[in-house]
Design an enzyme around this catalytic site. Structure first.
Site, PDB file in Angstrom:
ATOM      1  N   PRO A  88       0.785  -1.223   0.000  1.00 31.14           N
ATOM      2  CA  PRO A  88       0.000   0.000   0.000  1.00 31.14           C
ATOM      3  C   PRO A  88       0.828   1.290   0.000  1.00 31.14           C
ATOM      4  O   PRO A  88       1.845   1.379   0.681  1.00 31.14           O
ATOM      5  CB  PRO A  88      -0.839  -0.094   1.284  1.00 31.14           C
ATOM      6  CG  PRO A  88      -0.192  -1.147   2.105  1.00 31.14           C
ATOM      7  CD  PRO A  88       0.473  -2.085   1.149  1.00 31.14           C
ATOM      8  N   ASN A  89       0.352   2.214  -0.789  1.00 31.91           N
ATOM      9  CA  ASN A  89       0.900   3.576  -0.909  1.00 31.91           C
ATOM     10  C   ASN A  89       2.198   3.657  -1.712  1.00 31.91           C
ATOM     11  O   ASN A  89       2.697   4.750  -1.971  1.00 31.91           O
ATOM     12  CB  ASN A  89       1.078   4.238   0.477  1.00 31.91           C
ATOM     13  CG  ASN A  89      -0.226   4.299   1.235  1.00 31.91           C
ATOM     14  OD1 ASN A  89      -1.194   4.852   0.720  1.00 31.91           O
ATOM     15  ND2 ASN A  89      -0.288   3.711   2.411  1.00 31.91           N
TER      16      ASN A  89
ATOM     17  N   ARG B 272       5.154  10.769  -2.583  1.00 35.33           N
ATOM     18  CA  ARG B 272       4.791  10.490  -1.198  1.00 35.33           C
ATOM     19  C   ARG B 272       5.984  10.758  -0.278  1.00 35.33           C
ATOM     20  O   ARG B 272       7.035  10.140  -0.445  1.00 35.33           O
ATOM     21  CB  ARG B 272       4.416   9.019  -1.131  1.00 35.33           C
ATOM     22  CG  ARG B 272       4.257   8.458   0.233  1.00 35.33           C
ATOM     23  CD  ARG B 272       4.255   6.941   0.213  1.00 35.33           C
ATOM     24  NE  ARG B 272       3.957   6.472   1.543  1.00 35.33           N
ATOM     25  CZ  ARG B 272       4.249   5.268   1.997  1.00 35.33           C
ATOM     26  NH1 ARG B 272       4.835   4.378   1.212  1.00 35.33           N
ATOM     27  NH2 ARG B 272       3.968   4.939   3.224  1.00 35.33           N
TER      28      ARG B 272
ATOM     29  N   TYR C 188      11.148   8.800   1.396  1.00 39.38           N
ATOM     30  CA  TYR C 188      11.160   7.749   0.369  1.00 39.38           C
ATOM     31  C   TYR C 188      11.831   8.154  -0.942  1.00 39.38           C
ATOM     32  O   TYR C 188      11.936   7.331  -1.854  1.00 39.38           O
ATOM     33  CB  TYR C 188       9.715   7.283   0.103  1.00 39.38           C
ATOM     34  CG  TYR C 188       9.040   6.696   1.324  1.00 39.38           C
ATOM     35  CD1 TYR C 188       9.521   5.532   1.909  1.00 39.38           C
ATOM     36  CD2 TYR C 188       7.930   7.317   1.910  1.00 39.38           C
ATOM     37  CE1 TYR C 188       8.919   4.987   3.041  1.00 39.38           C
ATOM     38  CE2 TYR C 188       7.322   6.778   3.038  1.00 39.38           C
ATOM     39  CZ  TYR C 188       7.819   5.614   3.592  1.00 39.38           C
ATOM     40  OH  TYR C 188       7.223   5.077   4.701  1.00 39.38           O
TER      41      TYR C 188
ATOM     42  N   ASN D 288       8.007  -5.593  -0.876  1.00 40.74           N
ATOM     43  CA  ASN D 288       7.910  -4.474   0.062  1.00 40.74           C
ATOM     44  C   ASN D 288       6.455  -4.437   0.530  1.00 40.74           C
ATOM     45  O   ASN D 288       5.589  -3.930  -0.163  1.00 40.74           O
ATOM     46  CB  ASN D 288       8.301  -3.141  -0.580  1.00 40.74           C
ATOM     47  CG  ASN D 288       8.332  -2.021   0.471  1.00 40.74           C
ATOM     48  OD1 ASN D 288       7.761  -2.171   1.544  1.00 40.74           O
ATOM     49  ND2 ASN D 288       8.999  -0.930   0.146  1.00 40.74           N
TER      50      ASN D 288
ATOM     51  N   ALA E   2       3.058  -0.883   4.955  1.00 45.83           N
ATOM     52  CA  ALA E   2       2.512  -0.878   6.328  1.00 45.83           C
ATOM     53  C   ALA E   2       2.062  -2.261   6.791  1.00 45.83           C
ATOM     54  O   ALA E   2       2.030  -2.531   7.999  1.00 45.83           O
ATOM     55  CB  ALA E   2       1.361   0.116   6.415  1.00 45.83           C
TER      56      ALA E   2
ATOM     57  N   GLU F 249      12.291  -9.465   2.076  1.00 45.14           N
ATOM     58  CA  GLU F 249      11.542  -8.271   2.488  1.00 45.14           C
ATOM     59  C   GLU F 249      12.429  -7.049   2.293  1.00 45.14           C
ATOM     60  O   GLU F 249      13.595  -7.074   2.674  1.00 45.14           O
ATOM     61  CB  GLU F 249      11.175  -8.433   3.973  1.00 45.14           C
ATOM     62  CG  GLU F 249      10.389  -7.276   4.555  1.00 45.14           C
ATOM     63  CD  GLU F 249      10.103  -7.488   6.047  1.00 45.14           C
ATOM     64  OE1 GLU F 249       9.779  -8.623   6.460  1.00 45.14           O
ATOM     65  OE2 GLU F 249      10.214  -6.507   6.795  1.00 45.14           O
TER      66      GLU F 249
ATOM     67  N   HIS G 267      12.664  -2.692   2.585  1.00 49.90           N
ATOM     68  CA  HIS G 267      12.114  -1.389   2.972  1.00 49.90           C
ATOM     69  C   HIS G 267      13.047  -0.292   2.498  1.00 49.90           C
ATOM     70  O   HIS G 267      14.271  -0.372   2.702  1.00 49.90           O
ATOM     71  CB  HIS G 267      11.949  -1.302   4.494  1.00 49.90           C
ATOM     72  CG  HIS G 267      10.999  -2.323   5.003  1.00 49.90           C
ATOM     73  ND1 HIS G 267       9.644  -2.238   4.792  1.00 49.90           N
ATOM     74  CD2 HIS G 267      11.207  -3.489   5.652  1.00 49.90           C
ATOM     75  CE1 HIS G 267       9.060  -3.307   5.304  1.00 49.90           C
ATOM     76  NE2 HIS G 267       9.990  -4.091   5.829  1.00 49.90           N
TER      77      HIS G 267
ATOM     78  N   ARG H 168      12.815   4.893  12.826  1.00 55.21           N
ATOM     79  CA  ARG H 168      11.556   5.638  12.748  1.00 55.21           C
ATOM     80  C   ARG H 168      10.659   5.296  13.965  1.00 55.21           C
ATOM     81  O   ARG H 168      11.157   4.874  14.996  1.00 55.21           O
ATOM     82  CB  ARG H 168      10.875   5.324  11.411  1.00 55.21           C
ATOM     83  CG  ARG H 168      11.754   5.729  10.216  1.00 55.21           C
ATOM     84  CD  ARG H 168      11.097   5.426   8.889  1.00 55.21           C
ATOM     85  NE  ARG H 168       9.864   6.213   8.714  1.00 55.21           N
ATOM     86  CZ  ARG H 168       8.940   5.955   7.782  1.00 55.21           C
ATOM     87  NH1 ARG H 168       9.123   4.942   6.955  1.00 55.21           N
ATOM     88  NH2 ARG H 168       7.857   6.699   7.701  1.00 55.21           N
TER      89      ARG H 168
HETATM   90  C1  DQA Z   1       8.181   1.028   4.027  1.00 57.05           C
HETATM   91  C2  DQA Z   1       8.221   1.222   5.539  1.00 57.05           C
HETATM   92  C3  DQA Z   1       6.855   0.996   6.153  1.00 57.05           C
HETATM   93  O1  DQA Z   1       6.905   1.191   7.570  1.00 57.05           O
HETATM   94  C4  DQA Z   1       5.846   1.982   5.583  1.00 57.05           C
HETATM   95  O2  DQA Z   1       4.555   1.712   6.096  1.00 57.05           O
HETATM   96  C5  DQA Z   1       5.844   2.011   4.103  1.00 57.05           C
HETATM   97  C6  DQA Z   1       7.121   1.902   3.385  1.00 57.05           C
HETATM   98  C7  DQA Z   1       9.531   1.356   3.359  1.00 57.05           C
HETATM   99  O3  DQA Z   1       9.733   0.937   2.223  1.00 57.05           O
HETATM  100  O4  DQA Z   1      10.373   2.056   3.940  1.00 57.05           O
HETATM  101  O5  DQA Z   1       4.805   2.218   3.477  1.00 57.05           O
HETATM  102  O6  DQA Z   1       7.902  -0.332   3.747  1.00 57.05           O
END
Ligand code: DQA
Length: 153
Positions: free
Chosen positions: A12-13, A20, A25, A76, A79, A100, A102, A109
Site C-alpha cells: 500500500p501507498n 509520497r 522515500y 515491500n 505498512a 523483504e 524497505h 523511525r
Molecule cells: C516502508 C516502511 C513501512 O513502515 C511503511 O509503512 C511504508 C514503506 C519502506 O519501504 O520504507 O509504506 O515499507
C-alpha cells in the site's frame, strides 16, 4: 532449465512513490523501481513480473501465485509489514523464498515500525538503503536461487 522469474510485489501507498513523503522515500517513482529491478535481474537472465496493490487480499493472492509461477519474491509489504498475519501465513504457505525490502530505515523511525511480523518467515531483509535496496534485494534473491539450484544437481 527454463528462464527464472521473480515477482516484485509492492504494498500500500507505494504507487505514490516519488510524490509520497519524498524526504523519507526519495523522488523516484514506482516505475523507476520496476525498471531498476528489471535491469538488475536481466543481467542474470531472470525475468520480473511486477505488481502493486493497496489491498491486503490482493497481496496474499500474489504471494500464493508465486508458488506456481515464480522462483522467488521481492516484497515491500509497506505498512502490512507491521500488522499482517495474513501475509505472514501466505509466505509460510509457499515454498519459494521471499526477501523483504524497505526503502527507509524502519528501525530509525516510529516504534510501531520496528517490528516486522513477516521477517521471521522471509529468507532475508534489506532495510534503509533507499531505492537501491531493491537492487540489493534482487541480487541477494538471485544468488540464493542460483546457489540452491547448484546444490540440487
Ligand atoms: C516502508 C516502511 C513501512 O513502515 C511503511 O509503512 C511504508 C514503506 C519502506 O519501504 O520504507 O509504506 O515499507
Amino acid at each position: 532449465m527454463g528462464t527464472k522469474r521473480l515477482f516484485l510485489v509492492n504494498g500500500p501507498n507505494l504507487n505514490m512513490l516519488g510524490r509520497r513523503e519524498p524526504d523519507t522515500y526519495g523522488n523516484k517513482s514506482l516505475e523507476d523501481v520496476v525498471k531498476l529491478v528489471e535491469e538488475t535481474a536481466g543481467e542474470s537472465e531472470f525475468e520480473i513480473t511486477a505488481f502493486q496493490s493497496n489491498h491486503e487480499g490482493d497481496l496474499v493472492d500474489w504471494i500464493q501465485r508465486a508458488e506456481e509461477e515464480a522462483d522467488g519474491i521481492i516484497l515491500n509489504p509497506a505498512a502490512y509489514t507491521h500488522t499482517s498475519i495474513a501475509l505472514r501465513d501466505a509466505i509460510s504457505a509457499i515454498s519459494k523464498p521471499v526477501v523483504e525490502i524497505h526503502i527507509s530505515n524502519v528501525h530509525a523511525r516510529e516504534a510501531f515500525r520496528h517490528t516486522s511480523i513477516l521477517a521471521p518467515v522471509c529468507s532475508g531483509q534489506v532495510v534503509g538503503f533507499g531505492i537501491d535496496g531493491y537492487r540489493l534485494a534482487t541480487l541477494g534473491m538471485i544468488q540464493k536461487i542460483e546457489s540452491e539450484g547448484r546444490n540440487d544437481s
